[in-house]
Design a protein around this motif. Sequence first.
Motif, mmCIF file in Angstrom:
data_model
loop_
_atom_site.group_PDB
_atom_site.id
_atom_site.type_symbol
_atom_site.label_atom_id
_atom_site.label_comp_id
_atom_site.label_asym_id
_atom_site.label_seq_id
_atom_site.Cartn_x
_atom_site.Cartn_y
_atom_site.Cartn_z
ATOM 1 N N ILE A 18 34.377 25.002 20.665
ATOM 2 C CA ILE A 18 34.454 25.290 22.098
ATOM 3 C C ILE A 18 33.264 26.123 22.552
ATOM 4 C CG2 ILE A 18 35.781 26.568 23.819
ATOM 5 C CD1 ILE A 18 38.307 25.735 22.329
ATOM 6 N N MET A 19 32.885 27.085 21.733
ATOM 7 C CA MET A 19 31.754 27.947 22.114
ATOM 8 C C MET A 19 30.447 27.157 22.154
ATOM 9 S SD MET A 19 32.608 31.506 20.131
ATOM 10 C CE MET A 19 31.166 32.282 20.836
ATOM 11 N N ASN A 20 30.306 26.151 21.291
ATOM 12 C CA ASN A 20 29.083 25.348 21.306
ATOM 13 C C ASN A 20 29.098 24.287 22.409
ATOM 14 O OD1 ASN A 20 27.712 26.587 19.170
ATOM 15 N ND2 ASN A 20 28.868 25.417 17.657
ATOM 16 N N GLU A 21 30.281 23.822 22.830
ATOM 17 C CA GLU A 21 30.359 22.800 23.876
ATOM 18 C C GLU A 21 30.183 23.387 25.264
ATOM 19 O OE1 GLU A 21 34.078 20.899 23.294
ATOM 20 O OE2 GLU A 21 33.395 19.682 21.592
ATOM 21 N N ASN A 22 30.638 24.612 25.466
ATOM 22 C CA ASN A 22 30.508 25.229 26.791
ATOM 23 C C ASN A 22 29.085 25.746 26.981
ATOM 24 O OD1 ASN A 22 33.356 25.617 28.225
ATOM 25 N ND2 ASN A 22 33.633 25.713 26.016
ATOM 26 N N LYS A 23 28.635 25.640 28.199
ATOM 27 C CA LYS A 23 27.282 26.053 28.538
ATOM 28 C C LYS A 23 27.317 27.324 29.372
ATOM 29 C CE LYS A 23 25.349 22.213 26.962
ATOM 30 N NZ LYS A 23 26.541 21.524 26.517
ATOM 31 N N GLN A 24 26.239 28.068 29.231
ATOM 32 C CA GLN A 24 26.059 29.209 30.115
ATOM 33 C C GLN A 24 25.641 28.713 31.499
ATOM 34 O OE1 GLN A 24 26.797 32.190 29.765
ATOM 35 N NE2 GLN A 24 26.464 32.949 27.681
ATOM 36 N N LEU A 25 25.546 29.601 32.474
ATOM 37 C CA LEU A 25 25.179 29.218 33.838
ATOM 38 C C LEU A 25 23.786 28.608 33.898
ATOM 39 C CD1 LEU A 25 26.595 32.256 35.838
ATOM 40 C CD2 LEU A 25 27.590 29.975 35.556
ATOM 41 N N ASP A 26 22.892 28.996 32.987
ATOM 42 C CA ASP A 26 21.547 28.450 32.994
ATOM 43 C C ASP A 26 21.463 27.106 32.277
ATOM 44 O OD1 ASP A 26 21.998 29.267 30.453
ATOM 45 O OD2 ASP A 26 20.289 30.645 30.334
ATOM 46 N N GLY A 27 22.593 26.607 31.758
ATOM 47 C CA GLY A 27 22.609 25.288 31.133
ATOM 48 C C GLY A 27 22.217 25.291 29.671
ATOM 49 N N GLU A 28 21.873 26.412 29.091
ATOM 50 C CA GLU A 28 21.481 26.436 27.695
ATOM 51 C C GLU A 28 22.713 26.558 26.807
ATOM 52 O OE1 GLU A 28 18.739 29.540 27.103
ATOM 53 O OE2 GLU A 28 17.171 28.679 28.379
ATOM 54 N N LYS A 29 22.565 26.021 25.605
ATOM 55 C CA LYS A 29 23.654 26.088 24.642
ATOM 56 C C LYS A 29 23.779 27.511 24.106
ATOM 57 C CE LYS A 29 25.499 23.283 20.912
ATOM 58 N NZ LYS A 29 25.228 22.201 19.949
ATOM 59 N N LEU A 30 24.995 27.901 23.740
ATOM 60 C CA LEU A 30 25.219 29.249 23.240
ATOM 61 C C LEU A 30 24.415 29.482 21.975
ATOM 62 C CD1 LEU A 30 29.021 29.746 23.759
ATOM 63 C CD2 LEU A 30 27.174 30.818 25.012
ATOM 64 N N VAL A 31 23.740 30.609 21.917
ATOM 65 C CA VAL A 31 22.950 30.981 20.757
ATOM 66 C C VAL A 31 23.532 32.251 20.182
ATOM 67 C CG1 VAL A 31 20.655 31.555 19.904
ATOM 68 C CG2 VAL A 31 20.908 29.933 21.788
ATOM 69 N N VAL A 32 23.570 32.319 18.864
ATOM 70 C CA VAL A 32 24.103 33.509 18.208
ATOM 71 C C VAL A 32 23.250 34.712 18.539
ATOM 72 C CG1 VAL A 32 24.590 34.570 15.988
ATOM 73 C CG2 VAL A 32 25.093 32.159 16.359
ATOM 74 N N SER A 33 23.842 35.767 19.026
ATOM 75 C CA SER A 33 23.102 36.978 19.389
ATOM 76 C C SER A 33 22.797 37.775 18.144
ATOM 77 C CB SER A 33 23.925 37.819 20.370
ATOM 78 O OG SER A 33 24.191 37.055 21.534
ATOM 79 N N GLY A 34 21.675 38.426 18.144
ATOM 80 C CA GLY A 34 21.315 39.221 16.987
ATOM 81 C C GLY A 34 21.394 40.649 17.222
#
Length: 650
Positions: free
Chosen positions: A634-650
């Motif tokens: 689900i986290m990978n299928e949903n997009k942020q408002l800017d349209g980019e795929k979720l990236v793991v934060s460091g």
Amino acid sequence: MKDSSWIRAWMGKKPAKSSAHKQGTRECVSTNHKQKAATVNFWRLAASVLLIQGVVLGTPAQAQQTEKKSLKYGELLEKIDQDEVTRVQLDPGTRTAKVRLMGQKKTDPPLEVDLLDQNPELIEKLREKKVELDVEATTDNSAALGLVANLFLLLLLLAGLMIILRRSSSSSGQALNFGKSRARFQMEAKTGVMFNDVAGIEEAKEELQEVVTFLKQPERFTAVGAKIPKGVLLVGPPGTGKTLLAKAIAGEAGVPFFSISGSEFVEMFVGVGASRVRDLFKKAKENAPCLIFIDEIDAVGRQRGAGIGGGNDEREQTLNQLLTEMDGFEGNTGIIIIAATNRPDVLDAALLRPGRFDRQVIVDAPDLKGRLGILEVHARNKKIDPDVSLEAIARRTPGFTGADLANLLNEAAILTARRRKEAVTMLEINDAIDRVVAGMEGTPLVDSKSKRLIAYHEVGHAVIGTLLPNHDPVQKVTLIPRGQARGLTWFTPNEEQGLLSRSQIRDRITAALGGRAAEEEVFGDAEVTTGAGGDLQTVTSLARQMVTRFGMSDLGPLSLEEQGNEVFLGGWMSTRSEYSEKISAKIDSQVEQIVKECHDKARQIIRENRVVIDYLVELLIEKETIDGDQLVQIMNENKQLDGEKLVVSG
């Protein structure tokens, strides 16, 4: 009328006997010993029974005779003179005469007359009147009956006396056997456990296999000058299989086997423990070669003189005797001692030296391969569905001991029987893991503000744990209460982790603060709940260990605190710190700084992923449980408002 000599003799002896009896009773009662008083009461009762028996045997017969007599002696003489007597039958044994009168029917019983000791006048009258005279002595069973009754009472008295003596001897025997060893002895240990039944601790099995070979084939080692080890100490956490290993050694070796617990040596009476140690080794030497297994040896083997107030003298005497028996002047050839403990740090140094315990075998929690082997052993006698993967269970249970895994499969079997299934499936095993780890399943919450707040709290943990690169992956998130927790987030490590890096610890702190951070970002500081109480304890402990034990702070590589103070050394009374107050203030400052940085990072991740978090909360409220794979998808299928795929934060 009756005044025979034997009646007078009996009447004369009765008072003398009673007086002597009372005098003897007064003398015995005057003693204070309980056993003598009981014996006196017993003999008093016996004498009373004898008197009653005499009265019962004598009086009824006399009363019966008194009731049957119908003529007096003088009346008999008068009737003879009047020719009214037709027949007289004399009985010398009972001193009676049976008389038949003229006109008496044949069916009527004859009249009885008591006679005198000498009856010449009666005989002379009967001859003069030519009355039919017979002499017939009847059988008198009273003497035999009295003898039998007296013998019976005598045997009864002897039996009672034997019971009293046996009780006194058994009580004295228990006192004498108080110092005997209470070890369970088996000439051929039939424990029912072999090395094939022990899995997950292969290194320990290999070490102990040599002990079995020493006992079975000692010539293989003595040929090269090797000596049999005198003692093997099994060390490890509870439930790792120390006692099971000892049973396997006994089952494999096939030699005499003694088993005892360390607590059975120590008693409140001084010298009993040492006596039991001597008796144990005496029996072992008589049956050498043999094995002695002492479970929980820390009960008797603690450091001497380390207790508050000088320690326990009885325990120290027992330990001294154990040290002497294991490796003293005489020695104990042919005896191998196996001991188990989960507190090796409290044992006396003299007990751990070579010559007493030559080997210390570490029995630790099993790794992935060991857990898989343990599950295979315990799954032999259970109906497991073919679709169940024991490897998946082993991966999901890091840190489980052998006892935990055995309990896990047993709980799964109980759930299977409760649900009326024929075989254990993965559903029952997953439920059993949750029950063993977190407790019983509670009633699901209703859809309310409290349930939504708990959902945000758990999703906060899950999202941050998924996005952090050095954190364990999420297995599932659930709102079903278990134990004291109203909701749970499960993390499962991908591999065994023996060491932790600085980044891994910081990520764990950040994920632990995810629930509190979600509450603050969504509901505001005023709506923060007590649900993060346990998380904050974990966070504080990890941060403090980073500073004081692992050297992962600005203070540098310093170890300022030990892992824990021992109570038996009086640590609970000692509050002295190993650093100055200035260092203490710096430690507090560094702990506060680490926690604040991780907390800020957690709130930032919550803000950046608010859209996904809101969606996951709605889904969690609806389904009450989300698997880890579904959450990542689900986290990978949903997009942020800017349209980019979720990236793991460091």
